[in-house]
Design a protein around this motif. Structure first.
Motif, PDB file in Angstrom:
ATOM      1  N   LEU A   1     -16.750   8.550 -39.330  1.00 49.16           N
ATOM      2  CA  LEU A   1     -17.889   7.678 -39.605  1.00 49.16           C
ATOM      3  C   LEU A   1     -18.010   6.614 -38.530  1.00 49.16           C
ATOM      4  N   SER A   2     -19.217   6.161 -38.350  1.00 47.82           N
ATOM      5  CA  SER A   2     -19.384   5.100 -37.370  1.00 47.82           C
ATOM      6  C   SER A   2     -18.910   3.777 -37.962  1.00 47.82           C
ATOM      7  N   ALA A   3     -18.978   3.676 -39.303  1.00 48.31           N
ATOM      8  CA  ALA A   3     -18.604   2.404 -39.917  1.00 48.31           C
ATOM      9  C   ALA A   3     -17.093   2.242 -39.895  1.00 48.31           C
ATOM     10  N   GLN A   4     -16.637   1.119 -39.407  1.00 47.76           N
ATOM     11  CA  GLN A   4     -15.197   0.894 -39.350  1.00 47.76           C
ATOM     12  C   GLN A   4     -14.745   0.086 -40.557  1.00 47.76           C
ATOM     13  N   GLN A   5     -13.546   0.382 -40.973  1.00 45.66           N
ATOM     14  CA  GLN A   5     -12.917  -0.477 -41.963  1.00 45.66           C
ATOM     15  C   GLN A   5     -12.238  -1.607 -41.203  1.00 45.66           C
ATOM     16  N   SER A   6     -11.911  -2.660 -41.926  1.00 43.14           N
ATOM     17  CA  SER A   6     -11.151  -3.702 -41.243  1.00 43.14           C
ATOM     18  C   SER A   6      -9.702  -3.209 -41.104  1.00 43.14           C
TER      19      SER A   6
ATOM     20  N   VAL B   1     -12.985   7.974 -50.840  1.00 47.38           N
ATOM     21  CA  VAL B   1     -14.162   8.543 -50.179  1.00 47.38           C
ATOM     22  C   VAL B   1     -15.398   7.745 -50.599  1.00 47.38           C
TER      23      VAL B   1
ATOM     24  N   LEU C   1      -4.512  16.219 -48.206  1.00 56.49           N
ATOM     25  CA  LEU C   1      -5.717  15.644 -48.799  1.00 56.49           C
ATOM     26  C   LEU C   1      -5.970  14.267 -48.195  1.00 56.49           C
TER      27      LEU C   1
ATOM     28  N   SER D   1     -19.236   1.872 -47.257  1.00 55.54           N
ATOM     29  CA  SER D   1     -19.314   1.160 -45.985  1.00 55.54           C
ATOM     30  C   SER D   1     -20.316   1.833 -45.042  1.00 55.54           C
ATOM     31  N   VAL D   2     -20.474   3.168 -45.168  1.00 57.54           N
ATOM     32  CA  VAL D   2     -21.488   3.851 -44.358  1.00 57.54           C
ATOM     33  C   VAL D   2     -22.875   3.348 -44.744  1.00 57.54           C
TER      34      VAL D   2
ATOM     35  N   VAL E   1      -4.068   1.007 -46.698  1.00 54.49           N
ATOM     36  CA  VAL E   1      -4.145   2.401 -47.131  1.00 54.49           C
ATOM     37  C   VAL E   1      -2.914   3.157 -46.653  1.00 54.49           C
TER      38      VAL E   1
ATOM     39  N   LEU F   1     -25.219   7.673 -38.320  1.00 52.40           N
ATOM     40  CA  LEU F   1     -24.230   7.491 -39.387  1.00 52.40           C
ATOM     41  C   LEU F   1     -23.091   8.485 -39.251  1.00 52.40           C
ATOM     42  N   PHE F   2     -23.421   9.723 -38.890  1.00 53.54           N
ATOM     43  CA  PHE F   2     -22.398  10.756 -38.738  1.00 53.54           C
ATOM     44  C   PHE F   2     -22.425  11.237 -37.290  1.00 53.54           C
TER      45      PHE F   2
ATOM     46  N   VAL G   1      -7.583  -3.285 -44.215  1.00 56.85           N
ATOM     47  CA  VAL G   1      -7.775  -2.204 -45.176  1.00 56.85           C
ATOM     48  C   VAL G   1      -7.056  -0.941 -44.704  1.00 56.85           C
TER      49      VAL G   1
ATOM     50  N   TRP H   1      -9.444  -0.987 -53.797  1.00 56.31           N
ATOM     51  CA  TRP H   1      -8.889   0.369 -53.879  1.00 56.31           C
ATOM     52  C   TRP H   1      -7.390   0.352 -53.613  1.00 56.31           C
ATOM     53  N   ILE H   2      -6.996  -0.374 -52.582  1.00 57.54           N
ATOM     54  CA  ILE H   2      -5.573  -0.416 -52.215  1.00 57.54           C
ATOM     55  C   ILE H   2      -4.744  -0.938 -53.389  1.00 57.54           C
TER      56      ILE H   2
ATOM     57  N   LEU I   1     -18.028  -4.330 -46.790  1.00 53.83           N
ATOM     58  CA  LEU I   1     -17.318  -3.919 -48.013  1.00 53.83           C
ATOM     59  C   LEU I   1     -17.235  -5.042 -49.041  1.00 53.83           C
TER      60      LEU I   1
ATOM     61  N   ARG J   1     -23.415  -0.074 -43.435  1.00 50.89           N
ATOM     62  CA  ARG J   1     -23.633  -0.094 -41.991  1.00 50.89           C
ATOM     63  C   ARG J   1     -25.046   0.396 -41.657  1.00 50.89           C
TER      64      ARG J   1
ATOM     65  N   ILE K   1      -9.108  12.698 -45.862  1.00 49.14           N
ATOM     66  CA  ILE K   1      -9.886  11.479 -46.097  1.00 49.14           C
ATOM     67  C   ILE K   1      -9.791  10.536 -44.888  1.00 49.14           C
TER      68      ILE K   1
ATOM     69  N   LEU L   1     -15.473   4.652 -48.583  1.00 43.03           N
ATOM     70  CA  LEU L   1     -15.923   4.928 -47.214  1.00 43.03           C
ATOM     71  C   LEU L   1     -17.443   5.088 -47.174  1.00 43.03           C
TER      72      LEU L   1
ATOM     73  N   PHE M   1     -12.113  11.849 -42.416  1.00 41.39           N
ATOM     74  CA  PHE M   1     -13.477  11.512 -42.800  1.00 41.39           C
ATOM     75  C   PHE M   1     -13.785  10.074 -42.396  1.00 41.39           C
ATOM     76  N   GLY M   2     -12.807   9.183 -42.607  1.00 38.68           N
ATOM     77  CA  GLY M   2     -12.971   7.787 -42.204  1.00 38.68           C
ATOM     78  C   GLY M   2     -13.194   7.677 -40.700  1.00 38.68           C
TER      79      GLY M   2
ATOM     80  N   GLY N   1     -12.400  -2.338 -50.287  1.00 41.39           N
ATOM     81  CA  GLY N   1     -11.237  -1.668 -49.706  1.00 41.39           C
ATOM     82  C   GLY N   1      -9.952  -2.191 -50.314  1.00 41.39           C
ATOM     83  N   ILE N   2      -9.858  -3.519 -50.417  1.00 42.54           N
ATOM     84  CA  ILE N   2      -8.652  -4.119 -51.000  1.00 42.54           C
ATOM     85  C   ILE N   2      -8.546  -3.747 -52.476  1.00 42.54           C
TER      86      ILE N   2
END
Lengths: 505, 210
Positions: free
Chosen positions: B163-168, A177, B152, A183-184, B175, B115-116, B171, A135-136, A197, A187, B156, A180, B159-160, A132-133
């Motif tokens: 999802l069940s998966a979380q970003q920290s 994407v 756009l 990470s899916v 973004v 997952l979704f 992050v 990408w940022i 990640l 998980r 995204i 993301l 979409f994030g 993630g970092i």
């Protein structure tokens, strides 16, 4: 792990010092020199870290969010070297502007601030373990470097900047994407939330990840980072941005920023292939984009008029060659990483000389630049030599890495890819040689002012040409070991074919 | 949650059908605000620190800060409406309908899995992202293209969320910061384009065509 944290933080110290120095009320020349000094220091630190790291395969910091291994250290070395050379070059390059008063302290401060931020963020891209970092930071490089293109405010540079900003931002959005989806997949394979990640965790257990999700993740990452790397057909921003940016910025764009985007793809490659059971689908996609880039370059290079656009299309070609090497795998990966260095050195030299010749002739139009060697023996010769190196004339190191690539593709039985590569290379060889002869040979233009030459200029040319010849004829043992380590990271856990091949023994 | 999705899809049509630039920015701001509510309904844990951060952060940025920036960029610029779109408004709305149908058809095909957990949200994400890309291609004013980029990005972001998966949180914040800085720099370019070309239409940018 205090030791590791010190090593990684020390990589950031010189660049942050450079950033701080730009905020001081310095004169234009002093600001440019301070940036050069910071970059020089960074090169020394990278060398020290390389020695101190020893045989440790990975070093971590910041709760494993930052790390370095051979692959990242190799790229950090390249970034520092090119930034150092370009910063030294820019002192001479802007010298006329400073004398005319067109590059005053305020503009110089803004320029060096952006320059050093760009440098710092690229180092952060290469050190980050958290995808993630990563990408940022890569998106942040787009934002900072877009402003560097704009530094003179001409209509063409505004247009180039707009295209660069919009296309790369949209492209990199696709790579998010991919992040993301990564990470899916993590998980789903019940990785702990904090590690989903982290590249090192993912790479160690990549076999557990879901192959279908990872395949989708790779497609998005390839399109996203491929846009930033200038792979065809997402390359359309590249010739504009490279030709309109100030020359030191063009050199950095072409020499290292594109490599950093490819570096991100290199991080995704082993994850996706391990998850998909090494059926080499991701590799096939890379071969496809690589060949497409070579063909696009071969189509556009013959008709180029602008000297910097010519070099920009060469970048498309060479990024294609590196992608092709990565796609072939095995010895091809080694060749790709070796080619990264060779392309960086030759392209940096080519941009430096094109920039100086352009300044002297007051145009970048190749039809109006003739007799460059006669009117400027140093940069005219440097331009001719750099084009010879770029098109792969022996004994320059570009020839050696392309030779390795040919060997790798023969070993892998990729005959169609090899045929396309040969066809593209021959077209580029002939047309670029014609351009180089037209520019360099011939009689001196009467109305061109005599060149200004300084010791740093001679040193820059000597270092680049020396490296291209030296690394072509003889590869130092430590460099070979570094390339081997880095390519085994890209190759993942797969058993490597014997790398020696008797090529350099 | 379904209400929110319907509101967002309908506002997409307004976005595709308007030629006035300020209206475009206002609709984008509205969508940003509504999107910020979405995490509270989709995330399993409801009101957690994480959802508040991504929801409120998104609302503040996309609903308030970025529209303010865009409006400021339009100040002093002689541009009120899209003069020469590459695709007309009726066709755009037809394309919007096609995009929505396709997106929800794909969403219906996704099996509900751990997952979704929210397939409709995935459809919404596809819909937003596709409308964004459409705007970038079909409009020629720089502001419309920036709104397209925002859409756009909204896609995204959605979409994030789906999802069940979380970003920290780090992050997510990074973004959003990139997005803000990106739009800020695009606004700077609008200023420069207007000064050099006396218009903010990208059709004027043709020095580098080959």
């Amino acid at each position: 792990m205090m030791h590791g944290e010190i090593l990684i933080f020390s990589l950031f110290a010189p660049v942050l010092a450079g950033l701080a120095a730009c905020c001081l009320p310095l004169s234009s020349r002093a600001a440019l020199r301070a940036s050069a000094a910071a970059a020089g220091l960074e090169c020394a630190v990278v060398a020290a870290v390389f020695v101190l790291k020893g045989h440790a395969s990975r070093i971590f910091a910041c709760a494993n969010n930052l790390f370095i291994d051979s692959l990242s250290l190799y790229h950090i070395g390249l970034v520092s070297l090119v930034f150092f050379m370009s910063a030294v070059y820019s002192v001479g390059y802007f010298s006329d502007d400073i004398d005319r008063g067109a590059f005053g302290p305020r503009r110089a401060r803004r320029y060096t601030l952006l320059w050093n931020s760009f440098f710092t963020i690229l180092i952060a891209v290469l050190c980050s373990n958290n995808m993630g970092i990563l990408w940022i930071c890569l998106e942040a490089t787009t934002l900072v470097s877009a402003l560097l293109i704009l530094s003179d405010g001409r209509p063409a540079s505004i247009e180039a900047m707009w295209k660069y900003l919009l296309l790369c931002s949209v492209g990199i959005a696709f790579a998010f994407v991919g992040t993301l989806l990564l990470s899916v997949a993590a998980r789903a394979a019940s990785f702990p939330p904090g590690e989903s990640l982290l590249w090192t965790s993912l790479a160690d257990r990549a076999g557990l990840l879901d192959g279908r999700i990872m395949c989708a993740a790779f497609v998005f990452a390839l399109v996203g980072f491929g846009t930033k790397a200038g792979l065809a057909p997402m390359h359309s921003w590249l010739p504009d941005a490279h030709s309109q940016a100030p020359t030191p910025v063009s050199a950095v764009f072409s020499g290292v920023m594109l490599n950093c985007a490819l570096y991100c793809i290199m991080r995704y490659l082993p994850l996706c292939e391990s998850a998909m059971g090494w059926r080499l689908r991701a590799h096939a996609m890379l071969v496809l984009l690589g060949l497409l880039s070579i063909i696009v370059a071969a189509i556009f290079i013959p008709s180029q008029k602008n000297i910097k656009r010519l070099l920009a299309y060469h970048s498309v070609e060479h990024m294609g060659i590196i992608a092709l090497g990565l796609g072939i795998g095995g010895l091809g990966t080694l060749a790709a990483l070796y080619h990264t260095f060779n392309h960086t050195m030759s392209k940096t030299l080519a941009f430096f000389s094109a920039g100086r010749l352009g300044r002297q002739y007051k145009t970048y139009d190749m039809t109006r630049i003739t007799g460059a060697i006669a009117s400027n023996s140093l940069w005219g010769t440097a331009f001719f030599v750099s084009i010879l190196a770029l098109i792969g004339v022996a004994p320059f190191s570009v020839f050696m890495s392309e030779f390795m690539l040919v060997k790798a593709s023969l070993d892998a039985g990729k005959f169609v890819a090899l045929a396309v590569f040969f066809f593209g290379s021959i077209v580029v060889f002939v047309s670029a040689l014609r351009h180089a002869i037209d520019v360099s040979m011939g009689t001196k233009c009467p109305d061109v002012p005599p060149p200004r030459r300084s010791l740093p200029d001679v040193a820059l040319v000597a270092v680049c040409v020396g490296a291209l010849i030296l690394f072509g004829l003889f590869m130092p043992r430590w460099f070979y070991a570094l390339l081997g380590d880095a390519s085994s990271i890209v190759e993942g856990a797969r058993i490597l074919p014997p790398l020696s091949g008797g090529l350099f023994r | 949650m379904s209400m929110l999705i319907v509101v967002l899809v309908v506002s997409n049509f307004f976005l595709l059908g308007t030629s006035r630039l300020r209206a475009l920015i206002r609709i984008a701001a509205f969508e940003g605000l509504v999107l910020g509510l979405l995490p509270f309904f989709t995330q399993a844990e409801g009101f957690s620190f994480h959802t508040v951060i991504i929801g409120a952060g998104g609302m503040l940025l996309k609903g308030v800060a970025i529209p303010l920036l865009l409006n400021r960029a339009l100040r002093g610029v002689e541009a009120y409406r899209e003069e020469k779109p590459r695709v007309g408004y009726t066709t755009s709305i037809a394309a919007g309908i096609a995009i929505s149908v396709l997106a929800f058809w794909i969403g219906a095909a996704i099996p509900r899995s751990p997952l979704f957990p929210n397939p409709q949200v995935v459809s919404l994400a596809l819909c937003l992202a596709a409308v964004g890309l459409f705007l970038i291609v079909a409009r020629t004013e720089t502001v419309s293209q920036i709104v397209g980029y925002l859409m756009l990005e909204n896609g995204i972001y959605t979409f994030g969320i789906s999802l069940s998966a979380q970003q920290s949180v780090l992050v997510e914040m990074g973004v959003l910061l990139d997005l803000l800085v990106g739009v800020f720099i695009m606004c700077i370019v609008i200023y420069h384009i207007n000064r050099q070309f006396e218009s903010i239409n990208t059709e004027e940018l043709e020095v580098l065509k080959e």
